[in-house]
Design a protein around this motif. Structure first.
Motif, mmCIF file in Angstrom:
data_model
loop_
_atom_site.group_PDB
_atom_site.id
_atom_site.type_symbol
_atom_site.label_atom_id
_atom_site.label_comp_id
_atom_site.label_asym_id
_atom_site.label_seq_id
_atom_site.Cartn_x
_atom_site.Cartn_y
_atom_site.Cartn_z
ATOM 1 N N THR A 134 39.004 137.743 38.305
ATOM 2 C CA THR A 134 39.335 138.958 37.561
ATOM 3 C C THR A 134 40.806 139.005 37.186
ATOM 4 O O THR A 134 41.176 139.453 36.096
ATOM 5 C CB THR A 134 38.981 140.197 38.405
ATOM 6 O OG1 THR A 134 37.606 140.139 38.776
ATOM 7 C CG2 THR A 134 39.243 141.473 37.619
ATOM 8 N N VAL A 135 41.673 138.543 38.093
ATOM 9 C CA VAL A 135 43.118 138.589 37.838
ATOM 10 C C VAL A 135 43.474 137.763 36.605
ATOM 11 O O VAL A 135 44.230 138.214 35.737
ATOM 12 C CB VAL A 135 43.899 138.073 39.066
ATOM 13 C CG1 VAL A 135 45.390 137.993 38.748
ATOM 14 C CG2 VAL A 135 43.669 138.989 40.255
ATOM 15 N N ALA A 136 42.916 136.557 36.500
ATOM 16 C CA ALA A 136 43.206 135.699 35.355
ATOM 17 C C ALA A 136 42.655 136.297 34.067
ATOM 18 O O ALA A 136 43.282 136.198 33.000
ATOM 19 C CB ALA A 136 42.611 134.312 35.574
ATOM 20 N N ALA A 166 51.992 134.918 35.185
ATOM 21 C CA ALA A 166 51.736 134.916 36.628
ATOM 22 C C ALA A 166 50.253 135.145 36.918
ATOM 23 O O ALA A 166 49.656 134.458 37.766
ATOM 24 C CB ALA A 166 52.577 135.996 37.312
ATOM 25 N N MET A 167 49.628 136.079 36.211
ATOM 26 C CA MET A 167 48.228 136.409 36.477
ATOM 27 C C MET A 167 47.295 135.285 36.056
ATOM 28 O O MET A 167 46.326 134.961 36.737
ATOM 29 C CB MET A 167 47.852 137.715 35.761
ATOM 30 C CG MET A 167 48.631 138.922 36.267
ATOM 31 S SD MET A 167 48.204 140.451 35.427
ATOM 32 C CE MET A 167 46.621 140.787 36.199
ATOM 33 N N ILE A 168 47.596 134.665 34.910
ATOM 34 C CA ILE A 168 46.758 133.561 34.440
ATOM 35 C C ILE A 168 46.871 132.369 35.369
ATOM 36 O O ILE A 168 45.909 131.637 35.601
ATOM 37 C CB ILE A 168 47.150 133.166 33.003
ATOM 38 C CG1 ILE A 168 46.752 134.279 32.031
ATOM 39 C CG2 ILE A 168 46.487 131.855 32.588
ATOM 40 C CD1 ILE A 168 47.242 134.060 30.610
ATOM 41 N N SER A 169 48.063 132.165 35.909
ATOM 42 C CA SER A 169 48.279 131.015 36.798
ATOM 43 C C SER A 169 47.483 131.158 38.095
ATOM 44 O O SER A 169 47.102 130.164 38.720
ATOM 45 C CB SER A 169 49.766 130.869 37.131
ATOM 46 O OG SER A 169 50.502 130.623 35.951
ATOM 47 N N VAL A 170 47.244 132.392 38.537
ATOM 48 C CA VAL A 170 46.506 132.613 39.781
ATOM 49 C C VAL A 170 45.026 132.669 39.433
ATOM 50 O O VAL A 170 44.433 133.732 39.332
ATOM 51 C CB VAL A 170 46.941 133.922 40.475
ATOM 52 C CG1 VAL A 170 46.248 134.045 41.824
ATOM 53 C CG2 VAL A 170 48.439 133.932 40.663
ATOM 54 N N HIS A 171 44.430 131.515 39.232
ATOM 55 C CA HIS A 171 43.025 131.458 38.868
ATOM 56 C C HIS A 171 42.220 130.704 39.910
ATOM 57 O O HIS A 171 41.016 130.691 39.817
ATOM 58 C CB HIS A 171 42.832 130.812 37.500
ATOM 59 C CG HIS A 171 43.328 129.403 37.455
ATOM 60 N ND1 HIS A 171 42.561 128.330 37.812
ATOM 61 C CD2 HIS A 171 44.537 128.894 37.117
ATOM 62 C CE1 HIS A 171 43.264 127.206 37.667
ATOM 63 N NE2 HIS A 171 44.453 127.521 37.265
#
Length: 270
Positions: free
Chosen positions: A104-106, A265-270
């Motif tokens: 969801t974050v990504a 940052a959010m896309i990187s945390v996948h």
């Protein structure tokens, strides 16, 4: 920090001479430096290391050429964050195509990136000799460089770990070859002099340091944590653009840049 400062230095050099001429200096120098480091570190030179490194080099060559051209013609504080969003997004897209499903974050990060593009793409200028606007041409150069750099990470990820720094060397070797060919056929096979030459050399050293730091970070930490921190490199570029070049941005653009960095940052945390 090294990636961000290198981008700024290369962008400044590209405002004085053709972007391709800057890369014509920085890439061969970085290739030599990476070659010396690869020999010192060791590692196994195998066909996969050469193949994936070479493919990576092609994307590197066009990525840095288009990126420096975008930095040279457009506002650095806009081009750099938008490129970073795409650099982070491409590996996620490739992972989805290969069967991975980001969390969801990504997904939220991707939506934030779209909003950031709309906000940051508003007109911006600076006081460095002449106005530098985010034109259609700059937009295409930014998108092209972001996709090429993102593909660069996807390709280098396929290289065998036991090769250590050798894939990076073969990538830079191929990229240098491509740059030389393009420069020859476009009649840009000219080495800059004076300040542009010094800036190009500085960019090469910084880029080499960034690659080594990236490797050490990935070896010493979790990929997700190291990836998030490395993807925030535009912060250094934007800060230098505002302080040194006095780039002026609106409040909406500031919000867009904040969202762009958050999206990275959010896309990187996948």
């Amino acid at each position: 920090m090294a990636y961000g400062i290198s981008d700024f230095v290369g962008g400044i050099a590209s405002r004085r001479v053709a972007a391709l001429r800057v890369v014509l200096v920085s890439y061969p120098v970085a290739m030599v430096l990476l070659g010396l480091l690869a020999v010192g570190v060791g590692g196994t030179v195998s066909p996969p290391a050469i193949l994936w490194g070479a493919l990576c080099g092609v994307s590197q060559a066009f990525g840095v050429w288009w990126f420096y051209a975008a930095l040279g013609a457009g506002p650095i504080s806009v081009v750099s964050p938008l490129t970073a969003v795409l650099v982070a997004a491409v590996p996620v897209g490739a992972g989805m195509a290969l069967g991975e499903r980001p969390g969801t974050v990504a997904t939220v990060g991707t939506l934030l990136a779209l909003v950031a593009i709309v906000l940051v793409s508003r007109e911006a200028t600076d006081e460095d000799v002449r106005p530098h606007r985010f034109t259609t041409k700059v937009a295409w150069l930014t998108v092209g460089s972001g996709l090429a750099f993102g593909l660069n990470f996807v390709l280098i990820h396929q290289a065998p770990v036991e090769a250590r720094l050798w894939p990076l060397f073969f990538a830079r070797l191929t990229a240098t070859t491509v740059v030389l060919l393009v420069a020859f056929f476009s009649r840009n096979l000219v080495v800059p002099k004076g300040l542009p030459l010094r800036l190009a050399l500085a960019a090469a050293v910084l880029d080499t340091a960034a690659n080594v730091a990236m490797l050490l970070a990935l070896q010493a930490s979790m990929l997700s944590l190291a990836g998030v921190l490395m993807s925030l490199y535009p912060a250094a570029t934007v800060l230098l653009a505002i302080v040194v070049l006095r780039e002026r941005v609106t409040r909406w653009q500031v919000l867009g840049m904040v969202l762009a960095l958050a999206a990275v940052a959010m896309i990187s945390v996948h």
